[in-house]
Design a protein around this motif. Structure first.
Motif, PDB file in Angstrom:
ATOM      1  N   PRO A  52       0.804  -1.501  -0.201  1.00 58.19           N
ATOM      2  CA  PRO A  52       0.012   0.080  -0.340  1.00 58.19           C
ATOM      3  C   PRO A  52       0.482   1.175   0.347  1.00 58.19           C
ATOM      4  O   PRO A  52       2.028   1.198   0.963  1.00 58.19           O
ATOM      5  CB  PRO A  52      -1.363  -0.328   1.342  1.00 58.19           C
ATOM      6  CG  PRO A  52      -0.858  -1.923   1.410  1.00 58.19           C
ATOM      7  CD  PRO A  52       0.628  -1.663   1.181  1.00 58.19           C
ATOM      8  N   LYS A  53       0.544   1.942  -0.983  1.00 61.84           N
ATOM      9  CA  LYS A  53       1.627   3.477  -1.020  1.00 61.84           C
ATOM     10  C   LYS A  53       0.005   4.871  -0.373  1.00 61.84           C
ATOM     11  O   LYS A  53      -1.219   4.644  -0.588  1.00 61.84           O
ATOM     12  CB  LYS A  53       2.278   3.748  -1.565  1.00 61.84           C
ATOM     13  CG  LYS A  53       3.079   2.849  -3.003  1.00 61.84           C
ATOM     14  CD  LYS A  53       2.693   3.539  -4.381  1.00 61.84           C
ATOM     15  CE  LYS A  53       3.397   1.803  -5.503  1.00 61.84           C
ATOM     16  NZ  LYS A  53       2.755   1.975  -6.686  1.00 61.84           N
ATOM     17  N   MET A  54       0.943   5.259   0.720  1.00 62.60           N
ATOM     18  CA  MET A  54      -0.272   6.080   1.892  1.00 62.60           C
ATOM     19  C   MET A  54       1.256   7.249   1.590  1.00 62.60           C
ATOM     20  O   MET A  54       2.759   7.378   1.877  1.00 62.60           O
ATOM     21  CB  MET A  54       0.255   5.754   2.461  1.00 62.60           C
ATOM     22  CG  MET A  54      -1.225   4.673   2.976  1.00 62.60           C
ATOM     23  SD  MET A  54      -2.523   4.187   2.863  1.00 62.60           S
ATOM     24  CE  MET A  54      -3.473   4.715   3.744  1.00 62.60           C
ATOM     25  N   THR A  55       0.116   8.825   1.798  1.00 62.83           N
ATOM     26  CA  THR A  55       0.798   9.204   2.896  1.00 62.83           C
ATOM     27  C   THR A  55       0.367  10.406   3.143  1.00 62.83           C
ATOM     28  O   THR A  55      -1.092  11.228   2.231  1.00 62.83           O
ATOM     29  CB  THR A  55       1.670  10.685   1.144  1.00 62.83           C
ATOM     30  OG1 THR A  55       2.513  12.065   1.453  1.00 62.83           O
ATOM     31  CG2 THR A  55       0.460  11.338  -0.323  1.00 62.83           C
ATOM     32  N   ASN A  56       0.711  11.029   4.135  1.00 65.41           N
ATOM     33  CA  ASN A  56      -0.305  11.650   4.899  1.00 65.41           C
ATOM     34  C   ASN A  56      -1.559  10.908   5.651  1.00 65.41           C
ATOM     35  O   ASN A  56      -2.612  11.718   5.505  1.00 65.41           O
ATOM     36  CB  ASN A  56      -0.646  13.370   5.057  1.00 65.41           C
ATOM     37  CG  ASN A  56       0.484  13.697   4.569  1.00 65.41           C
ATOM     38  OD1 ASN A  56       1.898  13.803   5.691  1.00 65.41           O
ATOM     39  ND2 ASN A  56       1.130  14.771   3.419  1.00 65.41           N
ATOM     40  N   GLY A  57      -1.389   9.764   5.643  1.00 68.04           N
ATOM     41  CA  GLY A  57      -2.714   8.886   5.850  1.00 68.04           C
ATOM     42  C   GLY A  57      -3.949   9.109   5.184  1.00 68.04           C
ATOM     43  O   GLY A  57      -5.014   8.236   4.658  1.00 68.04           O
ATOM     44  N   ALA A 110      -2.568  16.463  -9.989  1.00 69.68           N
ATOM     45  CA  ALA A 110      -1.157  16.459  -9.141  1.00 69.68           C
ATOM     46  C   ALA A 110      -0.665  17.391  -8.867  1.00 69.68           C
ATOM     47  O   ALA A 110      -0.386  18.728  -9.398  1.00 69.68           O
ATOM     48  CB  ALA A 110      -0.434  15.399 -10.394  1.00 69.68           C
ATOM     49  N   GLY A 111      -0.552  17.947  -7.339  1.00 67.56           N
ATOM     50  CA  GLY A 111       0.048  18.991  -6.369  1.00 67.56           C
ATOM     51  C   GLY A 111       1.328  18.880  -6.403  1.00 67.56           C
ATOM     52  O   GLY A 111       2.456  18.416  -7.042  1.00 67.56           O
ATOM     53  N   ASP A 112       1.768  18.921  -5.162  1.00 69.68           N
ATOM     54  CA  ASP A 112       3.663  18.608  -4.637  1.00 69.68           C
ATOM     55  C   ASP A 112       2.878  16.594  -4.283  1.00 69.68           C
ATOM     56  O   ASP A 112       4.216  15.921  -4.987  1.00 69.68           O
ATOM     57  CB  ASP A 112       3.272  19.330  -3.129  1.00 69.68           C
ATOM     58  CG  ASP A 112       3.629  21.036  -3.710  1.00 69.68           C
ATOM     59  OD1 ASP A 112       3.852  21.105  -4.414  1.00 69.68           O
ATOM     60  OD2 ASP A 112       3.024  21.614  -2.384  1.00 69.68           O
ATOM     61  N   ILE A 113       1.893  16.418  -4.292  1.00 66.91           N
ATOM     62  CA  ILE A 113       1.367  14.835  -3.953  1.00 66.91           C
ATOM     63  C   ILE A 113       0.881  14.625  -4.944  1.00 66.91           C
ATOM     64  O   ILE A 113      -0.301  15.247  -5.651  1.00 66.91           O
ATOM     65  CB  ILE A 113       0.927  14.917  -2.216  1.00 66.91           C
ATOM     66  CG1 ILE A 113       1.982  15.226  -1.730  1.00 66.91           C
ATOM     67  CG2 ILE A 113       0.623  13.720  -2.841  1.00 66.91           C
ATOM     68  CD1 ILE A 113       1.637  15.632  -0.286  1.00 66.91           C
ATOM     69  N   ASP A 114       1.333  13.667  -5.808  1.00 65.01           N
ATOM     70  CA  ASP A 114       0.094  13.225  -6.797  1.00 65.01           C
ATOM     71  C   ASP A 114      -0.258  11.809  -6.293  1.00 65.01           C
ATOM     72  O   ASP A 114       0.676  10.795  -6.084  1.00 65.01           O
ATOM     73  CB  ASP A 114       0.967  12.956  -8.198  1.00 65.01           C
ATOM     74  CG  ASP A 114       0.156  12.196  -9.060  1.00 65.01           C
ATOM     75  OD1 ASP A 114      -0.950  11.938  -9.362  1.00 65.01           O
ATOM     76  OD2 ASP A 114       0.330  11.776 -10.449  1.00 65.01           O
ATOM     77  N   TYR A 115      -1.648  12.475  -5.921  1.00 68.98           N
ATOM     78  CA  TYR A 115      -2.640  11.064  -5.718  1.00 68.98           C
ATOM     79  C   TYR A 115      -2.698  10.435  -6.480  1.00 68.98           C
ATOM     80  O   TYR A 115      -4.537   9.247  -5.882  1.00 68.98           O
ATOM     81  CB  TYR A 115      -3.679  11.300  -4.151  1.00 68.98           C
ATOM     82  CG  TYR A 115      -3.768  12.745  -3.398  1.00 68.98           C
ATOM     83  CD1 TYR A 115      -2.660  11.569  -2.428  1.00 68.98           C
ATOM     84  CD2 TYR A 115      -3.135  14.167  -3.317  1.00 68.98           C
ATOM     85  CE1 TYR A 115      -2.858  12.314  -1.584  1.00 68.98           C
ATOM     86  CE2 TYR A 115      -2.787  13.770  -2.333  1.00 68.98           C
ATOM     87  CZ  TYR A 115      -2.821  13.900  -1.327  1.00 68.98           C
ATOM     88  OH  TYR A 115      -2.627  14.301   0.113  1.00 68.98           O
ATOM     89  N   GLY A 116      -2.950  10.195  -8.004  1.00 72.72           N
ATOM     90  CA  GLY A 116      -3.172   9.281  -9.149  1.00 72.72           C
ATOM     91  C   GLY A 116      -4.657   8.950  -8.999  1.00 72.72           C
ATOM     92  O   GLY A 116      -5.149  10.229  -9.156  1.00 72.72           O
ATOM     93  N   TYR A 117      -5.690   7.880  -8.898  1.00 73.96           N
ATOM     94  CA  TYR A 117      -6.356   8.351  -9.356  1.00 73.96           C
ATOM     95  C   TYR A 117      -7.427   8.067  -8.059  1.00 73.96           C
ATOM     96  O   TYR A 117      -8.104   7.602  -7.604  1.00 73.96           O
ATOM     97  CB  TYR A 117      -7.068   6.623  -9.835  1.00 73.96           C
ATOM     98  CG  TYR A 117      -6.065   6.792 -11.127  1.00 73.96           C
ATOM     99  CD1 TYR A 117      -7.032   7.293 -12.609  1.00 73.96           C
ATOM    100  CD2 TYR A 117      -5.360   5.858 -11.754  1.00 73.96           C
ATOM    101  CE1 TYR A 117      -6.178   7.044 -14.124  1.00 73.96           C
ATOM    102  CE2 TYR A 117      -4.343   5.220 -12.798  1.00 73.96           C
ATOM    103  CZ  TYR A 117      -4.873   6.310 -13.516  1.00 73.96           C
ATOM    104  OH  TYR A 117      -4.656   6.226 -14.983  1.00 73.96           O
ATOM    105  N   ALA A 118      -6.937   8.979  -7.700  1.00 74.44           N
ATOM    106  CA  ALA A 118      -8.715  10.042  -6.077  1.00 74.44           C
ATOM    107  C   ALA A 118      -9.321  10.420  -7.342  1.00 74.44           C
ATOM    108  O   ALA A 118      -8.830  11.708  -7.743  1.00 74.44           O
ATOM    109  CB  ALA A 118      -7.137  10.587  -5.368  1.00 74.44           C
ATOM    110  N   GLY A 119     -10.354  10.344  -6.660  1.00 80.56           N
ATOM    111  CA  GLY A 119     -11.604  11.381  -7.195  1.00 80.56           C
ATOM    112  C   GLY A 119     -12.173  12.616  -6.116  1.00 80.56           C
ATOM    113  O   GLY A 119     -12.295  12.218  -4.932  1.00 80.56           O
TER     114      GLY A 119
END
Lengths: 255, 255
Positions: A52-57, A110-119
């Motif tokens: 799993p890839k997570m950042t800031n929860g 995608a900003g500082d973080i690219d959340y991928g397929y997040a809607g």
């Protein structure tokens, strides 16, 4: 009308999940259920040899993770919930955002973080929910949405619940939003489950924040709740199933 | 009204799947789509370190396989199809048998072979499909059903398509059932795609069987088709997308 949101901690334990489904089945008002993800998606990812890839929860949803969250949220979890509700005599109908265009979203840029397929939610289809409720069905929404161009997107369930409640309020319904989580409500003292704050409005919330009584993890939840109120939702109740069932928990209203 | 069944071979290839979805989107009649499983469930099982269990070409659905087929059929495949249809302007709504009690089934009793969580169809909910169609929605059924006691069951998609067509016919609709598979129709000579038999009725089917022109794999498909006709379905058309699109394929009618 009631929108009930159940989160990961409720889903992860069959006992609390079944309690929540009993509560939902027992509601006399027309009702919509929104569920989150829970830990099963991570278990399946790991079983398939992925991490799993997570950042800031928050999950980074790459192509492979999108397939897994779609499988687990729209498949396993949503269908298990619907089958359990059917066994309780509740005529549930499971929906992803793509089904009937229930929840339209747009891929988060995608900003500082690219959340991928997040809607990010664009619109909840209140006429669809309304029509299904009028047929005696109870919609059960999972946190997968679509962009109307064929792309599925992983979407925050709290936001879906919020937007669904606001959309139904906008369609002329008096709506209560139940946020079901692991605590009996918003606590004055995190170590004392008896210290539930029974009511909050904008003024008392500001005071509790100023004095540091409410902090950390509760703030995004409560900001979300007040956004629902500002969007026309009549009340938001936060608590565990025992609290919701007995009319306790923390009730948030405009005044 | 049209019920379209698309099988595994159509699903396994994005090009043929998208062709099938274009065909379904282009239908002017109210329409229901039923899809099978395809090979993705086996790939996911293997990725999770499990081996698919099959006997005589049928899956033995143990507890772990049930979770995987539910994930893949009701999650990945169903939601991908629905999102693709939405992108074509078709207001699809994906359903497992549990959703709205769309397809009630019963666990197949263990005989010589125990198929595990395999479901035999008890009833397709024609009033639900009717009501959704009247709302302008196009139901997309996956081969997962339920027993109304909280148990999901893995169910043959051909049977679901058949029973859905019969149930809609029983509700007073004139129903055509399209079986979309990899061949242009029922062939007189399996090596000659030009040898499609354009029409079949009980009498001509009996003749073709007696002379051995129709044999093996086509027999269960055609027996199924005639069961649909006996159940009140107006016609069954068997063919690939190119054939269905151009009004060719093999048309089965009572006379």
């Amino acid at each position: 009308m009631v929108v009930v949101k159940i989160g990961g901690n409720v889903l992860n334990n069959p006992a609390t999940l079944y309690e929540a489904l009993d509560y939902f089945s027992g509601l006399v008002e027309p009702a919509v259920l929104v569920h989150g993800g829970g830990r099963r998606a991570d278990e399946v990812l790991r079983a398939m040899g992925m991490a799993p890839k997570m950042t800031n929860g928050r999950r980074i949803t790459d192509q492979a993770s999108l397939e897994v969250v779609t499988m687990v949220y729209a498949g396993t979890i949503n269908k298990d919930i619907v089958a359990q509700l059917q066994s309780r005599g509740t005529n549930a109908i499971g929906l992803s955002g793509a089904d009937g265009n229930a929840v339209l979203a747009t891929k988060r840029p995608a900003g500082d973080i690219d959340y991928g397929y997040a809607g990010d939610v664009v619109a909840v289809n209140a006429p669809l929910l309304d029509a299904l409720l009028r047929l005696g069905l109870r919609p059960v929404l999972c946190p997968i949405t679509h962009d109307r161009h064929g792309q599925l997107l992983n979407t925050n369930a709290d936001t879906i619940a919020n937007e669904a409640a606001k959309a139904l309020a906008g369609a002329g319904h008096r709506v209560r939003l139940d946020y079901c989580f692991e605590l009996p409500g918003v606590l004055q003292d995190i170590n004392d489950p008896e210290s539930v704050i029974p009511h909050l409005n904008r003024d008392t919330y500001a005071e509790y924040r100023a004095t540091g009584v409410i902090s950390d993890g509760m703030i995004p939840k409560l900001d979300n709740a007040f956004r629902a109120i500002d969007g026309g939702v009549d009340s938001v109740v936060i608590g565990n199933i025992a609290a919701l069932r007995s009319g306790r928990g923390t009730r948030i209203q405009s005044s």
